[in-house]
Structures are given as structure tokens and as C-alpha cells.
Design a protein around this motif. Structure first.
Motif, PDB file in Angstrom:
ATOM      1  N   ARG A 332       1.122  -1.231  -0.046  1.00  0.00           N
ATOM      2  CA  ARG A 332      -0.032  -0.114   0.052  1.00  0.00           C
ATOM      3  C   ARG A 332       0.966   1.365   0.056  1.00  0.00           C
ATOM      4  NH1 ARG A 332      -4.154  -0.645   5.127  1.00  0.00           N
ATOM      5  NH2 ARG A 332      -4.915  -2.552   4.619  1.00  0.00           N
ATOM      6  N   GLY A 333       0.156   2.455  -0.465  1.00  0.00           N
ATOM      7  CA  GLY A 333       1.057   3.479  -0.147  1.00  0.00           C
ATOM      8  C   GLY A 333       1.149   3.953   1.114  1.00  0.00           C
ATOM      9  N   VAL A 334       1.771   5.001   1.751  1.00  0.00           N
ATOM     10  CA  VAL A 334       1.957   5.384   3.191  1.00  0.00           C
ATOM     11  C   VAL A 334       0.633   5.845   3.802  1.00  0.00           C
ATOM     12  CG1 VAL A 334       4.544   5.197   3.278  1.00  0.00           C
ATOM     13  CG2 VAL A 334       3.236   7.363   2.585  1.00  0.00           C
ATOM     14  N   GLY A 335       0.117   6.396   2.964  1.00  0.00           N
ATOM     15  CA  GLY A 335      -1.471   7.290   3.521  1.00  0.00           C
ATOM     16  C   GLY A 335      -2.593   6.224   3.531  1.00  0.00           C
ATOM     17  N   GLY A 336      -2.453   4.765   3.599  1.00  0.00           N
ATOM     18  CA  GLY A 336      -3.431   3.905   3.841  1.00  0.00           C
ATOM     19  C   GLY A 336      -3.716   3.247   2.605  1.00  0.00           C
ATOM     20  N   LYS A 343       7.781   9.097  -5.514  1.00  0.00           N
ATOM     21  CA  LYS A 343       8.545   8.581  -6.492  1.00  0.00           C
ATOM     22  C   LYS A 343       9.519   7.766  -6.203  1.00  0.00           C
ATOM     23  CE  LYS A 343      11.484  12.758  -6.636  1.00  0.00           C
ATOM     24  NZ  LYS A 343      11.051  13.163  -5.266  1.00  0.00           N
ATOM     25  N   GLU A 344      10.021   7.461  -4.876  1.00  0.00           N
ATOM     26  CA  GLU A 344      10.715   6.438  -4.300  1.00  0.00           C
ATOM     27  C   GLU A 344      10.134   5.316  -4.307  1.00  0.00           C
ATOM     28  OE1 GLU A 344      12.550   8.802  -0.773  1.00  0.00           O
ATOM     29  OE2 GLU A 344      14.171   8.569  -1.893  1.00  0.00           O
ATOM     30  N   GLY A 345       8.978   4.949  -4.439  1.00  0.00           N
ATOM     31  CA  GLY A 345       8.330   3.671  -4.461  1.00  0.00           C
ATOM     32  C   GLY A 345       8.077   3.267  -3.007  1.00  0.00           C
ATOM     33  N   THR A 346       7.882   4.253  -2.078  1.00  0.00           N
ATOM     34  CA  THR A 346       7.771   4.140  -0.542  1.00  0.00           C
ATOM     35  C   THR A 346       6.386   3.267  -0.261  1.00  0.00           C
ATOM     36  OG1 THR A 346       8.803   6.028  -0.147  1.00  0.00           O
ATOM     37  CG2 THR A 346       7.641   4.954   1.817  1.00  0.00           C
ATOM     38  N   ALA A 347       6.503   2.031   0.184  1.00  0.00           N
ATOM     39  CA  ALA A 347       5.408   1.370   0.213  1.00  0.00           C
ATOM     40  C   ALA A 347       5.314   0.545   1.745  1.00  0.00           C
ATOM     41  CB  ALA A 347       5.286   0.084  -0.711  1.00  0.00           C
TER      42      ALA A 347
END
Ligand code: CIR
Length: 392
Positions: A332-336, A343-347
Motif C-alpha cells: 500500500r502507499g503510506v497514507g492507507g 517517486k521512491e516507491g515507498t510502500a
């Protein structure tokens, strides 16, 4: 701007002139939705279910409508049902049981087991990559307390009484911390600005009235009454009150040993149990949760990682989701759940399974899945991966 509709208003579309549940109107809406997306709630609204509902009392028929309100009101529902009280899983088992079995892929006789025996020093992320030294690791369990309605059918008074009951627990359960209430007039009330500060730290949940799944099902009713968050002094343990479940019990650890998050979470959970609260538990499905997808352990365990190569600089998050799914994980993205990746593909990566796995197996699956996922990230980077982790 998209406006959300609340349950009381939305449910009127499914009543007859006398205010009784009109099954033909419900059927017509499910048929219409079937052309857009077939949720599980839609799929299992079969002619046999309709016959069964006809034999229920008027008040149980109203409850049955409430269970389906999220699905009837949202074109994008994939599940489409929420329980309104613990007993719904038995009273409406003719409808909910096959739905739960399909969602959790349950075959034959199964009974949920619990096991918090999770080793410290075993599931260590630096064994995967020495740079995974300080990673944001989280685990949460959903819990509801026996004898109370679930959030979709609590009224304002019950929400406030439940919050006050929990404040008594926080005052006596022996872990130092502070309660922050969103309820106007509450002695621990915090302003919108303070609430936003807690949201920016990813501690507090969002304004629930912006999510039509939560408003139409009644989960968000009476917002912000009876809502709040307890935070431990060291800001590693948290308890949400009044979101999708009565309680979401959370542990956040910055580090690399997944077992330490579980240790922290279990300490918090047993602290609450020792205060005398008895959680709602189903003899087969395990912990009772508002959304049937969380039944079982109610546990979700995750880490925040960066996958710039699999996601091609965050432009192909679908790819990461697919790869994760093939490993039994959810990205998921970090916001839920429905947020986008940067753009760093933070998941946020967590195992998908809730039912039929123990708490200990959830941790093991996360660790084993991460070994494979990081291996794929390295391969996508041609063997030279730069970024790896993110701290929250
Ligand atoms: C749906 O049916 O798609 C929504 N009610 C969400 C289901 C996923 N579960 C959840 O958010 N707890």
C-alpha cells in the motif's frame, strides 16, 4: 468535491412507504451494481438468502439492510458488508458464512487458533540487507469488546460511553501514556490543529467523514464523538478508539527485529485484557471485527520500505502490488489502503492473510516475503540498489 452520504439517509432508498425493508429495491440495486463491479455482498445475495430474510423479524431485516449498506452505496466495493454487532456473524450466517469462506479461502472445518509465541532475534531485517538497520515496523490488532455494538450501529451515546470506559482503562492499566480525544467537550479534547499534527506523524486516523464506505455503513456516524487516540509516553504504543473497529491496538518500533514489535504489541494487548475487558471472539472465526476481512487474528503487520526499482521511480506501483501479491503480501502507499506511492516507491508491506494463520505465522510470512521482495528489488536495480528503508 465528492460528498459522502450517511447511513440514515442512504438506507431510505431501500425502504417501502411504511419504512419497512423492501427486498425488491435491494435486489434491483445489486443487479445495477452487478454491471459495474460484483462485490461479495452482491454475489451472495442469492434467492435462497432473500427467502431466509423474509422469515426474519422486521428489526432483523433492518439490521440485515444495515449490514449491506456499505456495498449498496459504493460502486467500488469489493466486499460490501460490515457487521453491526458481534451476533450478526451468527444471526446472518446464512449470508455471511459463504462470503467469509470465499474471502479467506476457507475450506472444510477450520477454527481460528492464536499463538503469540514469536521469537525475538530471529526475524531480523539486517539479515536480509545490512542497510535495513532502522526501519519503521508496525503491527496492529483490531478488537471489539463483548457486550457493545460494533461501530456501524453504535449511537452517539454508546460511542461516548465506550470512549469513557476506555479512559478508565488507560488510567489504570499501568502503561504510561496520554489520551487525546476528538469528542467536543471531553476533558482530553484536542484541537483540529493538534489532531493534524498527530496525523502528520501517521499516528492518528483520518477524518472518517471523507470515506463513503465509512459514512454509508454508519461506521463514521456521529463523527467526531467517541473518537480518539491513546499514545504511550515513548510513542511506540497506540490505541485508536472508534474507527472501523472499537479498538485498533498498535505498536510502532523503529528498528530491525520484527519480533520486538510483536512483543510490544502483545504487552499492550494483555495490559488491556488484564483491566477486565473481554474482547468479542467467535468460536470459529476468531476475533470479531466490523469488516469480515479482518476476522481471524485481526492482526496486520507491516514495514515501510522503498522499492524505487520495482516501481520504476514510483510510476509503476501496480507492478509492486502484483509482485507483493504473488508473495502473499499486500503493498500500500503510506497514507492507507487507497493511497498512492511516492517517486521512491515507498510502500507499506504486510502479509494479506488474517484468517487461518496465527499471530506468529503472520510475522514469519512477513519476514519470508520480504526476503524475496528485496531480492527482486535488487534484481530490478541490476544488483545495485541504493535506497532501502524509511523511518516514520
Ligand atoms: C469494500 O467492500 O471494498 C470496503 N468496504 C473495504 C473492504 C476492505 N476492508 C477494510 O477496509 N477493512
Amino acid at each position: 468535491m465528492h460528498t459522502c452520504v450517511f447511513k440514515e439517509e442512504a438506507r431510505k432508498a431501500y425502504l417501502d412507504a411504511e419504512g419497512k425493508v423492501d427486498l425488491a429495491k435491494i435486489q434491483a440495486r445489486w443487479t445495477e451494481l452487478g454491471k459495474i463491479k460484483v462485490s461479495l455482498g452482491n454475489k451472495y445475495f442469492t434467492p435462497a438468502v432473500v427467502e431466509k430474510v423474509k422469515s426474519l423479524s422486521d428489526s432483523d431485516q433492518q439490521r440485515f439492510l444495515d449490514v449491506m449498506m456499505g456495498g449498496l452505496s459504493n460502486n467500488d466495493s469489493s466486499v460490501g458488508v460490515y457487521a453491526t454487532r458481534p451476533e450478526d456473524y451468527d444471526v446472518f450466517s446464512f449470508y455471511l458464512e459463504p462470503l467469509i469462506r470465499e474471502y479467506h479461502k476457507i475450506e472444510g472445518q477450520t477454527k481460528q487458533e492464536h499463538d503469540w509465541n514469536i521469537p525475538v532475534g530471529e526475524y531480523v531485517l539486517t539479515k536480509i540487507d545490512s542497510r535495513l538497520e532502522k526501519v519503521s515496523m508496525r503491527a496492529r490488532v483490531a478488537r471489539n469488546v463483548k457486550g457493545w455494538n460494533l461501530p456501524p450501529s453504535m449511537d452517539k451515546d454508546e460511542r461516548i460511553r465506550f470512549e469513557n470506559k476506555m479512559v478508565e482503562v488507560f488510567d489504570s492499566f499501568g502503561i504510561q501514556g496520554k489520551y487525546h480525544s476528538l469528542t467536543p467537550g471531553h476533558k482530553n479534547f484536542i484541537t483540529n490543529q493538534q489532531a493534524d499534527e498527530l496525523r502528520n506523524k501517521h499516528y492518528l486516523f483520518n477524518d472518517m467523514t471523507t470515506d463513503n464506505h465509512l459514512t454509508s455503513s454508519g461506521v463514521a456516524s456521529d463523527w467526531p464523538h467517541g473518537r480518539g487516540i491513546w499514545i504511550s509516553e515513548d510513542e511506540t504504543k497506540m490505541i485508536w478508539i472508534g474507527e472501523e473497529d472499537q479498538l485498533r491496538i498498535i505498536s510502532i518500533v523503529q528498528g530491525n527485529d520484527l519480533g520486538k514489535v510483536d512483543q510490544s504489541l502483545h504487552e499492550l494487548l494483555t495490559g488491556i485484557e488484564k483491566s477486565g475487558l473481554e474482547f468479542a471472539e467467535h468460536p470459529i472465526y476468531g476475533v470479531i471485527t466490523t469488516c469480515p476481512t479482518n476476522m481471524g487474528t485481526g492482526k496486520r503487520q507491516s514495514i515501510l520500505g522503498k522499492f524505487p526499482n520495482i516501481t520504476k521511480g514510483g510510476t509503476d506501483e501496480k507492478k509492486l502490488k502484483e509482485v507483493a501479491r504473488s508473495l502473499g503480501l499486500q503493498a500500500r502507499g503510506v497514507g492507507g489502503e487507497h493511497s498512492n506511492m511516492d517517486k521512491e516507491g515507498t510502500a507499506d508491506i504486510s502479509p494479506s492473510a488474517r484468517f487461518g494463520v496465527t499471530e506468529a505465522i503472520v510475522t514469519k510470512r512477513l519476514y519470508e516475503g520480504l526476503i524475496k521482495l528485496y531480492d527482486m528489488e535488487v534484481q530490478s536495480a541490476g544488483g545495485n540498489r541504493q535506497n532501502c528503508c524509511i523511518i516514520y
